[in-house]
Motif scaffolding. Structure first.
Motif, PDB file in Angstrom:
ATOM      1  N   VAL A 189     -19.902  37.171 -15.428  1.00  6.75           N
ATOM      2  CA  VAL A 189     -20.857  36.109 -15.784  1.00  6.75           C
ATOM      3  C   VAL A 189     -21.550  35.597 -14.530  1.00  6.75           C
ATOM      4  N   GLY A 190     -22.858  35.792 -14.500  1.00  7.65           N
ATOM      5  CA  GLY A 190     -23.665  35.293 -13.389  1.00  7.65           C
ATOM      6  C   GLY A 190     -24.271  33.940 -13.715  1.00  7.65           C
ATOM      7  N   GLU A 191     -25.355  33.659 -13.026  1.00  7.05           N
ATOM      8  CA  GLU A 191     -25.954  32.320 -13.118  1.00  7.05           C
ATOM      9  C   GLU A 191     -27.101  32.289 -14.140  1.00  7.05           C
ATOM     10  N   ALA A 192     -28.172  32.972 -13.793  1.00  5.30           N
ATOM     11  CA  ALA A 192     -29.365  32.953 -14.638  1.00  5.30           C
ATOM     12  C   ALA A 192     -30.250  34.123 -14.234  1.00  5.30           C
ATOM     13  N   PRO A 193     -31.118  34.564 -15.131  1.00  5.24           N
ATOM     14  CA  PRO A 193     -32.005  35.670 -14.773  1.00  5.24           C
ATOM     15  C   PRO A 193     -32.916  35.288 -13.605  1.00  5.24           C
ATOM     16  N   GLY A 194     -33.227  36.276 -12.768  1.00  5.55           N
ATOM     17  CA  GLY A 194     -34.222  36.087 -11.719  1.00  5.55           C
ATOM     18  C   GLY A 194     -35.550  36.676 -12.173  1.00  5.55           C
ATOM     19  N   GLU A 195     -36.435  36.882 -11.208  1.00  6.42           N
ATOM     20  CA  GLU A 195     -37.801  37.329 -11.542  1.00  6.42           C
ATOM     21  C   GLU A 195     -37.809  38.696 -12.255  1.00  6.42           C
ATOM     22  N   GLN A 196     -37.066  39.632 -11.672  1.00  3.02           N
ATOM     23  CA  GLN A 196     -37.081  40.989 -12.244  1.00  3.02           C
ATOM     24  C   GLN A 196     -36.402  41.033 -13.617  1.00  3.02           C
ATOM     25  N   GLU A 197     -35.319  40.240 -13.744  1.00  4.17           N
ATOM     26  CA  GLU A 197     -34.587  40.192 -15.022  1.00  4.17           C
ATOM     27  C   GLU A 197     -35.490  39.597 -16.115  1.00  4.17           C
ATOM     28  N   ASP A 198     -36.226  38.564 -15.743  1.00  2.22           N
ATOM     29  CA  ASP A 198     -37.154  37.903 -16.672  1.00  2.22           C
ATOM     30  C   ASP A 198     -38.231  38.897 -17.131  1.00  2.22           C
ATOM     31  N   LYS A 220     -33.276  42.337 -18.923  1.00  2.00           N
ATOM     32  CA  LYS A 220     -31.868  42.754 -18.706  1.00  2.00           C
ATOM     33  C   LYS A 220     -31.311  42.008 -17.499  1.00  2.00           C
ATOM     34  N   PRO A 221     -29.996  41.666 -17.558  1.00  2.00           N
ATOM     35  CA  PRO A 221     -29.403  40.947 -16.417  1.00  2.00           C
ATOM     36  C   PRO A 221     -29.132  41.870 -15.233  1.00  2.00           C
ATOM     37  N   PHE A 222     -29.170  41.292 -14.061  1.00  3.97           N
ATOM     38  CA  PHE A 222     -28.773  41.984 -12.825  1.00  3.97           C
ATOM     39  C   PHE A 222     -29.443  43.353 -12.663  1.00  3.97           C
ATOM     40  N   VAL A 223     -30.757  43.350 -12.738  1.00  2.00           N
ATOM     41  CA  VAL A 223     -31.499  44.590 -12.467  1.00  2.00           C
ATOM     42  C   VAL A 223     -32.237  44.526 -11.125  1.00  2.00           C
ATOM     43  N   ALA A 261     -23.321  39.182 -18.361  1.00  2.00           N
ATOM     44  CA  ALA A 261     -24.155  38.135 -18.969  1.00  2.00           C
ATOM     45  C   ALA A 261     -24.340  37.016 -17.948  1.00  2.00           C
ATOM     46  N   ASN A 262     -25.048  36.003 -18.338  1.00  2.00           N
ATOM     47  CA  ASN A 262     -25.301  34.862 -17.456  1.00  2.00           C
ATOM     48  C   ASN A 262     -25.003  33.545 -18.172  1.00  2.00           C
ATOM     49  N   ILE A 263     -24.835  32.483 -17.387  1.00  2.00           N
ATOM     50  CA  ILE A 263     -24.701  31.148 -17.974  1.00  2.00           C
ATOM     51  C   ILE A 263     -26.003  30.780 -18.703  1.00  2.00           C
ATOM     52  N   TYR A 267     -17.858  35.700  -4.920  1.00  2.00           N
ATOM     53  CA  TYR A 267     -19.200  35.318  -4.498  1.00  2.00           C
ATOM     54  C   TYR A 267     -20.263  35.945  -5.399  1.00  2.00           C
ATOM     55  N   HIS A 268     -21.344  35.219  -5.566  1.00  2.00           N
ATOM     56  CA  HIS A 268     -22.497  35.786  -6.268  1.00  2.00           C
ATOM     57  C   HIS A 268     -23.100  36.867  -5.365  1.00  2.00           C
ATOM     58  N   PRO A 269     -23.486  38.020  -5.930  1.00  2.00           N
ATOM     59  CA  PRO A 269     -24.071  39.071  -5.067  1.00  2.00           C
ATOM     60  C   PRO A 269     -25.278  38.594  -4.252  1.00  2.00           C
TER      61      PRO A 269
HETATM   62  N1  URA Z   1     -28.676  36.540 -10.646  1.00  2.00           N
HETATM   63  C1  URA Z   1     -27.942  36.166 -11.717  1.00  2.00           C
HETATM   64  O1  URA Z   1     -27.125  35.258 -11.635  1.00  2.00           O
HETATM   65  N2  URA Z   1     -28.122  36.813 -12.849  1.00  2.00           N
HETATM   66  C2  URA Z   1     -28.985  37.817 -12.991  1.00  2.00           C
HETATM   67  O2  URA Z   1     -29.075  38.366 -14.079  1.00  2.00           O
HETATM   68  C3  URA Z   1     -29.729  38.196 -11.868  1.00  2.00           C
HETATM   69  C4  URA Z   1     -29.562  37.547 -10.700  1.00  2.00           C
END
Ligand code: URA
Length: 189
Positions: free
Chosen positions: A45-54, A58-61, A85-87, A159-161
């Motif tokens: 579980v990550g935080e939230a989508p970033g620019e590319q994910e938006d 898809k998450p973490f792309v 997934a993300n929060i 840690y978050h990547p």
């Molecule tokens: N960082 C996040 O926490 N989630 C993503 O999907 C992408 C970057």
């Protein structure tokens, strides 16, 4: 007729895509529900989508996702083994931290994902996820790499990547955490 897990996940994804539970629905390109196996051992579980994910839905792309993929590969996880997934399901403008009310509005979706997917292990990527899932006063530098038991679910934060991209000196500790995750997974195989 009773719905299968796949159908329930698809319906939930549809609900998320039309969600208007907070103001991020006005700035998102699209929601980002999650990706991976519907019978995972591990839920990341990550935080939230970033620019590319938006943009891609898809998450973490993006760059952080590429690094996450390397760690996942390092511990030998296969596609069937995990879900990501993300929060928050929608991107906060300029990738600012999620607001408490956005997290409150979005968390029921993650809870439902958790209920349907029933992972054995949950890994919080970064402090935002750890504070929401483990404890509001969670300190990522002090408490990462420690296992917590949340109602039978094994939970750890690392840690978050993105933090690893900003500060590569942390990568050694992240590797230690991922090795612990690999050890824990063995118990469920
Ligand atoms: N960082 C996040 O926490 N989630 C993503 O999907 C992408 C970057």
């Amino acid at each position: 007729m009773t719905q299968t897990k796949n159908e329930k996940m698809e319906l939930l994804e549809q609900r998320v895509s039309s969600c208007r539970g907070c103001s991020l629905c006005t700035t998102r390109t699209q929601s980002v529900f999650g990706k991976g196996s519907f019978s995972p051992t591990v839920l990341f579980v990550g935080e939230a989508p970033g620019e590319q994910e938006d943009r891609e839905g898809k998450p973490f792309v993006g760059p952080a996702g590429k690094l996450l993929d390397l760690y996942i590969e390092f511990i030998g996880l296969e596609e069937d083994d995990y879900y990501v997934a993300n929060i928050l399901k929608c991107r906060p403008p300029r990738n600012r931290d999620p607001l408490p009310e956005e997290e409150e509005a979005c968390l029921p979706y993650l809870r439902e994902q958790l209920r349907l997917l029933q992972p054995k292990i949950l890994v919080c990527l970064g402090r935002i996820a750890a504070k929401r899932i483990i404890s509001p006063d969670f300190r990522i530098t002090k408490q990462r790499g420690i296992w917590y038991d949340l109602g039978g679910l094994r939970v750890m934060a690392t840690y978050h990547p993105s933090a690893l991209l900003r500060d590569p000196a942390k990568k050694e500790e992240a590797l230690t955490d991922f090795k612990k995750i690999a050890e824990e997974i063995k118990k469920f195989k």
